[in-house]
Design a protein around this motif. Structure first.
Motif, mmCIF file in Angstrom:
data_model
loop_
_atom_site.group_PDB
_atom_site.id
_atom_site.type_symbol
_atom_site.label_atom_id
_atom_site.label_comp_id
_atom_site.label_asym_id
_atom_site.label_seq_id
_atom_site.Cartn_x
_atom_site.Cartn_y
_atom_site.Cartn_z
ATOM 1 N N LEU A 15 0.839 -1.201 0.000
ATOM 2 C CA LEU A 15 0.000 0.000 0.000
ATOM 3 C C LEU A 15 0.872 1.248 0.000
ATOM 4 C CD1 LEU A 15 -3.055 0.868 0.252
ATOM 5 C CD2 LEU A 15 -2.608 1.092 2.704
ATOM 6 N N ASP A 16 1.946 1.240 0.800
ATOM 7 C CA ASP A 16 2.864 2.378 0.849
ATOM 8 C C ASP A 16 3.530 2.622 -0.502
ATOM 9 O OD1 ASP A 16 2.298 2.677 3.538
ATOM 10 O OD2 ASP A 16 4.059 1.562 4.220
ATOM 11 N N GLN A 17 3.655 1.551 -1.317
ATOM 12 C CA GLN A 17 4.287 1.681 -2.631
ATOM 13 C C GLN A 17 3.278 1.953 -3.740
ATOM 14 O OE1 GLN A 17 7.289 -1.269 -3.564
ATOM 15 N NE2 GLN A 17 7.807 -1.574 -1.414
ATOM 16 N N GLY A 18 2.037 2.201 -3.368
ATOM 17 C CA GLY A 18 1.043 2.618 -4.344
ATOM 18 C C GLY A 18 0.162 1.530 -4.903
ATOM 19 N N VAL A 19 0.248 0.316 -4.365
ATOM 20 C CA VAL A 19 -0.607 -0.763 -4.854
ATOM 21 C C VAL A 19 -2.027 -0.558 -4.346
ATOM 22 C CG1 VAL A 19 -1.057 -3.241 -4.776
ATOM 23 C CG2 VAL A 19 1.285 -2.404 -5.002
ATOM 24 N N GLY A 20 -2.984 -0.606 -5.262
ATOM 25 C CA GLY A 20 -4.382 -0.439 -4.914
ATOM 26 C C GLY A 20 -5.225 -1.564 -5.468
ATOM 27 N N PRO A 21 -6.533 -1.483 -5.309
ATOM 28 C CA PRO A 21 -7.433 -2.532 -5.797
ATOM 29 C C PRO A 21 -7.239 -2.813 -7.277
ATOM 30 C CG PRO A 21 -8.621 -1.038 -4.368
ATOM 31 C CD PRO A 21 -7.268 -0.431 -4.588
ATOM 32 N N ALA A 22 -7.120 -4.093 -7.612
ATOM 33 C CA ALA A 22 -7.005 -4.590 -8.990
ATOM 34 C C ALA A 22 -5.650 -4.322 -9.634
ATOM 35 C CB ALA A 22 -8.117 -4.046 -9.881
ATOM 36 N N ASP A 23 -4.713 -3.688 -8.924
ATOM 37 C CA ASP A 23 -3.374 -3.508 -9.474
ATOM 38 C C ASP A 23 -2.654 -4.857 -9.539
ATOM 39 O OD1 ASP A 23 -3.529 -0.788 -9.872
ATOM 40 O OD2 ASP A 23 -2.689 -0.286 -7.908
ATOM 41 N N ARG A 24 -1.941 -5.091 -10.635
ATOM 42 C CA ARG A 24 -1.225 -6.344 -10.805
ATOM 43 C C ARG A 24 0.172 -6.273 -10.185
ATOM 44 N NH1 ARG A 24 -4.596 -3.994 -13.568
ATOM 45 N NH2 ARG A 24 -3.187 -3.517 -15.292
ATOM 46 N N VAL A 25 0.539 -7.344 -9.490
ATOM 47 C CA VAL A 25 1.855 -7.444 -8.858
ATOM 48 C C VAL A 25 2.424 -8.820 -9.192
ATOM 49 C CG1 VAL A 25 3.146 -7.455 -6.696
ATOM 50 C CG2 VAL A 25 1.166 -5.928 -6.955
ATOM 51 N N VAL A 26 3.607 -8.853 -9.816
ATOM 52 C CA VAL A 26 4.238 -10.117 -10.177
ATOM 53 C C VAL A 26 4.913 -10.718 -8.952
ATOM 54 C CG1 VAL A 26 5.975 -11.251 -11.613
ATOM 55 C CG2 VAL A 26 4.599 -9.387 -12.555
#
Length: 287
Positions: A15-26
């Motif tokens: 969250l601190d790095q900007g990840v939000g709902p539906a964001d893809r993370v490998v």
């Protein structure tokens, strides 16, 4: 409890790095605790884990990051922050993105919704009688695959069981070796691909003597059909549809139309279905 708390801290760091709902993370680790913390952390953050095929090269991985639109690649130190838990998502929203090999080469992403994933979990728990929280599951596939994650990991965790994950890429051993190594365990043969949530047919051990070559029968709401000139004789290409079957490929409308266009998933596998509904593979699709 420890795993959940650690994953929640990863979620806070994301969250601190900007990840939000539906964001893809490998998520790119070998089998182990880092993979588990990263995967669950992305889920708790409301993001979508992107799971590369275990055979991917560095070039493939770069392409997956670009194609998926991932904002972060997790392959080193895990993010750490205040524990966070996203409020949840709708059944038809994207839950997982598996990158698998295309027939003929290349990669594409298989989209699985929350409904697809939860349907697989529920079906596996019921079919394999995992209701007892004392169950232990040996992970026999890489956690980044639909079999390792959707069929072995998530159903076990959902009932409070224990996951035994050995080796960087899981355990790939023959059926007879598994039976010898775990003599009191229940070994279940089955068939599935990422597009079916990792499983679609299951053959419990009590049917193996009567159907030694079969990969099982449909379960969990899965429907099967045959396509081809010999379909009436019980031979043809296996078609599947059901609540665990993917809806489309990510960023690949041509393959989506070819494979899912008529409401059935065309597996590419040539099979025989006997009068009792047991499926035997005759030839698998080339990948």
């Amino acid at each position: 409890r420890d795993l959940w708390a650690a994953a929640a801290r990863v979620a806070g760091g994301l969250l601190d790095q900007g990840v939000g709902p539906a964001d893809r993370v490998v998520v790119h680790y070998g089998n182990g605790f880092d993979w588990l913390r990263a995967f669950l952390g992305v889920v708790l953050a409301g993001g979508v884990p992107v799971l590369p095929d275990p055979t991917c090269s560095d070039t493939d991985l770069d392409w997956i990051v670009a194609d998926s639109g991932a904002i972060i690649l997790l392959d080193g130190d895990l993010p750490d922050g205040l524990a966070f838990l996203d409020g949840g998502a709708a059944p038809d929203e994207l839950a997982l993105l598996y990158y698998v090999r295309k027939c003929g080469g290349g990669l594409h992403g298989v989209e699985l919704s929350n409904e697809n994933v939860l349907s697989t979990v529920e079906a596996v728990v019921h079919a394999m009688d995992l209701g007892d929280g004392g169950v232990r599951t040996v992970i026999t596939a890489p956690l980044s695959t639909a079999v390792g994650c959707g069929v072995q990991l998530l159903p076990t965790l959902s009932v409070g069981g224990t996951v035994v994950a050995a080796g960087a890429r899981g355990i790939r051993v023959p059926w007879r070796h598994l039976r010898a190594s775990f003599p009191t365990a229940r070994c279940v043969r089955g068939w599935g691909v990422a597009e079916t949530g990792g499983i679609g047919l299951v053959l419990p051990s009590e049917y193996r003597q009567r159907h030694p070559r079969s990969v099982g029968i449909p379960f969990g709401g899965m429907e099967v059909a045959l396509l081809g000139p010999d379909a009436e004789r019980g031979i043809g290409e296996l078609l599947c549809r059901g609540p665990s079957v993917a809806r489309r490929y990510w960023n690949d409308p041509q393959s989506t139309e070819e494979v899912f266009g008529d409401g059935w998933f065309r597996t590419g596998d040539q099979v025989q279905i006997d009068e009792d509904g047991f499926v035997t593979q005759l030839a698998v699709r080339v990948s």
